[in-house]
Design a protein around this motif. Structure first.
Motif, PDB file in Angstrom:
ATOM      1  N   ASN A  59      32.284   3.934  46.210  1.00 15.97           N
ATOM      2  CA  ASN A  59      30.992   4.559  45.966  1.00 15.97           C
ATOM      3  C   ASN A  59      30.518   4.233  44.559  1.00 15.97           C
ATOM      4  OD1 ASN A  59      28.714   6.102  46.304  1.00 15.97           O
ATOM      5  ND2 ASN A  59      29.756   8.037  45.962  1.00 15.97           N
ATOM      6  N   GLY A  60      29.386   3.580  44.447  1.00 20.23           N
ATOM      7  CA  GLY A  60      28.836   3.204  43.154  1.00 20.23           C
ATOM      8  C   GLY A  60      29.284   1.839  42.673  1.00 20.23           C
ATOM      9  N   SER A  61      30.189   1.182  43.394  1.00 20.18           N
ATOM     10  CA  SER A  61      30.635  -0.157  43.003  1.00 20.18           C
ATOM     11  C   SER A  61      29.568  -1.190  43.330  1.00 20.18           C
ATOM     12  CB  SER A  61      31.923  -0.537  43.741  1.00 20.18           C
ATOM     13  OG  SER A  61      32.958   0.336  43.396  1.00 20.18           O
ATOM     14  N   MET A  62      29.402  -2.164  42.467  1.00 22.70           N
ATOM     15  CA  MET A  62      28.462  -3.261  42.689  1.00 22.70           C
ATOM     16  C   MET A  62      29.074  -4.544  42.156  1.00 22.70           C
ATOM     17  SD  MET A  62      24.705  -2.004  41.623  1.00 22.70           S
ATOM     18  CE  MET A  62      24.179  -0.358  41.932  1.00 22.70           C
ATOM     19  N   VAL A  63      28.734  -5.641  42.795  1.00 22.46           N
ATOM     20  CA  VAL A  63      29.128  -6.966  42.333  1.00 22.46           C
ATOM     21  C   VAL A  63      27.858  -7.788  42.254  1.00 22.46           C
ATOM     22  CG1 VAL A  63      30.470  -9.036  42.838  1.00 22.46           C
ATOM     23  CG2 VAL A  63      31.381  -6.781  43.446  1.00 22.46           C
ATOM     24  N   GLY A  64      27.617  -8.430  41.129  1.00 20.06           N
ATOM     25  CA  GLY A  64      26.445  -9.290  40.962  1.00 20.06           C
ATOM     26  C   GLY A  64      26.880 -10.734  40.834  1.00 20.06           C
ATOM     27  N   PHE A  65      26.180 -11.621  41.490  1.00 25.15           N
ATOM     28  CA  PHE A  65      26.456 -13.046  41.426  1.00 25.15           C
ATOM     29  C   PHE A  65      25.359 -13.743  40.639  1.00 25.15           C
ATOM     30  CE2 PHE A  65      28.449 -11.590  45.322  1.00 25.15           C
ATOM     31  CZ  PHE A  65      29.705 -12.163  45.232  1.00 25.15           C
ATOM     32  N   MET A  66      25.750 -14.711  39.812  1.00 21.62           N
ATOM     33  CA  MET A  66      24.766 -15.533  39.117  1.00 21.62           C
ATOM     34  C   MET A  66      24.132 -16.470  40.142  1.00 21.62           C
ATOM     35  SD  MET A  66      24.676 -14.650  35.954  1.00 21.62           S
ATOM     36  CE  MET A  66      23.724 -15.981  35.272  1.00 21.62           C
ATOM     37  N   VAL A  67      22.823 -16.505  40.158  1.00 21.10           N
ATOM     38  CA  VAL A  67      22.103 -17.419  41.042  1.00 21.10           C
ATOM     39  C   VAL A  67      21.081 -18.183  40.224  1.00 21.10           C
ATOM     40  CG1 VAL A  67      22.464 -15.994  43.092  1.00 21.10           C
ATOM     41  CG2 VAL A  67      20.415 -15.656  41.732  1.00 21.10           C
ATOM     42  N   LYS A  68      20.517 -19.203  40.838  1.00 19.09           N
ATOM     43  CA  LYS A  68      19.612 -20.091  40.113  1.00 19.09           C
ATOM     44  C   LYS A  68      18.140 -19.731  40.255  1.00 19.09           C
ATOM     45  CE  LYS A  68      22.855 -23.924  40.335  1.00 19.09           C
ATOM     46  NZ  LYS A  68      24.003 -23.304  40.944  1.00 19.09           N
ATOM     47  N   SER A  69      17.805 -18.880  41.246  1.00 15.92           N
ATOM     48  CA  SER A  69      16.386 -18.599  41.472  1.00 15.92           C
ATOM     49  C   SER A  69      16.198 -17.311  42.260  1.00 15.92           C
ATOM     50  CB  SER A  69      15.744 -19.746  42.259  1.00 15.92           C
ATOM     51  OG  SER A  69      16.265 -19.782  43.583  1.00 15.92           O
ATOM     52  N   ARG A  70      14.989 -16.802  42.242  1.00 15.39           N
ATOM     53  CA  ARG A  70      14.625 -15.639  43.058  1.00 15.39           C
ATOM     54  C   ARG A  70      14.752 -15.983  44.540  1.00 15.39           C
ATOM     55  NH1 ARG A  70      14.033 -10.069  43.200  1.00 15.39           N
ATOM     56  NH2 ARG A  70      13.309  -9.772  45.307  1.00 15.39           N
ATOM     57  N   GLU A  71      14.481 -17.242  44.869  1.00 12.33           N
ATOM     58  CA  GLU A  71      14.592 -17.684  46.258  1.00 12.33           C
ATOM     59  C   GLU A  71      16.033 -17.532  46.754  1.00 12.33           C
ATOM     60  OE1 GLU A  71      12.901 -19.466  43.865  1.00 12.33           O
ATOM     61  OE2 GLU A  71      10.931 -18.900  44.627  1.00 12.33           O
ATOM     62  N   GLN A  72      17.012 -17.805  45.885  1.00 19.34           N
ATOM     63  CA  GLN A  72      18.400 -17.620  46.282  1.00 19.34           C
ATOM     64  C   GLN A  72      18.724 -16.136  46.473  1.00 19.34           C
ATOM     65  OE1 GLN A  72      20.885 -19.722  43.401  1.00 19.34           O
ATOM     66  NE2 GLN A  72      21.318 -21.254  44.986  1.00 19.34           N
ATOM     67  N   VAL A  73      18.157 -15.281  45.646  1.00 19.86           N
ATOM     68  CA  VAL A  73      18.350 -13.838  45.818  1.00 19.86           C
ATOM     69  C   VAL A  73      17.850 -13.424  47.196  1.00 19.86           C
ATOM     70  CG1 VAL A  73      17.672 -11.537  45.032  1.00 19.86           C
ATOM     71  CG2 VAL A  73      18.200 -13.314  43.350  1.00 19.86           C
ATOM     72  N   ASP A  74      16.654 -13.851  47.539  1.00 15.34           N
ATOM     73  CA  ASP A  74      16.068 -13.493  48.832  1.00 15.34           C
ATOM     74  C   ASP A  74      16.874 -14.079  49.991  1.00 15.34           C
ATOM     75  OD1 ASP A  74      14.085 -12.088  47.493  1.00 15.34           O
ATOM     76  OD2 ASP A  74      12.646 -13.744  47.584  1.00 15.34           O
TER      77      ASP A  74
END
Length: 96
Positions: A66-81
Motif C-alpha cells: 500500500n503506497g508503493s510506487m515504481v517509476g521508470f525513466m522513459v523518453k517521451s510522453r508517448e511512451q508513458v501513454d
C-alpha cells in the motif's frame, strides 16, 4: 551495488505476460529468468536499474504494498501513454 526493485507475483506466468507487454513499449525486456523469478531492464541488457518479478522468499502469498510506487525513466510522453495502455490491456488497474 545493483539498482533494483522486486515486486511479488501471485501467478508468475500471468505476471510475466503482463510485464513483458507493458515494459516492451518503453524499450524494456527480460534479461534473466529462473524458477519463479524474471528480471527486466532497458534493452534487456542488465545494465542500470533492474525490475525483478518474483514469488516471495517466505513462500507466502504476494500482496500489494500500500503506497508503493515504481517509476521508470522513459523518453517521451508517448511512451508513458503506451505503457499505461499496455498495462491496462493486460490486466492492470488504475487507482485514479
Amino acid at each position: 551495488m545493483a539498482n533494483y526493485v522486486t515486486v511479488g507475483a501471485l501467478d508468475p506466468e500471468k505476471s510475466n505476460a503482463f510485464y513483458d507487454a507493458a515494459l516492451a513499449v518503453i524499450g524494456w525486456s527480460k534479461f534473466m529468468e529462473f524458477r519463479g523469478w524474471r528480471a527486466y531492464s532497458e534493452d534487456g541488457t542488465s545494465n542500470g536499474f533492474t525490475l525483478w518479478v518474483c514469488t516471495p522468499f517466505n513462500g507466502e502469498s504476494a500482496s500489494a504494498g500500500n503506497g508503493s510506487m515504481v517509476g521508470f525513466m522513459v523518453k517521451s510522453r508517448e511512451q508513458v501513454d503506451a505503457f499505461y495502455n499496455a498495462a491496462m490491456a493486460n490486466g492492470g488497474s488504475d487507482e485514479g
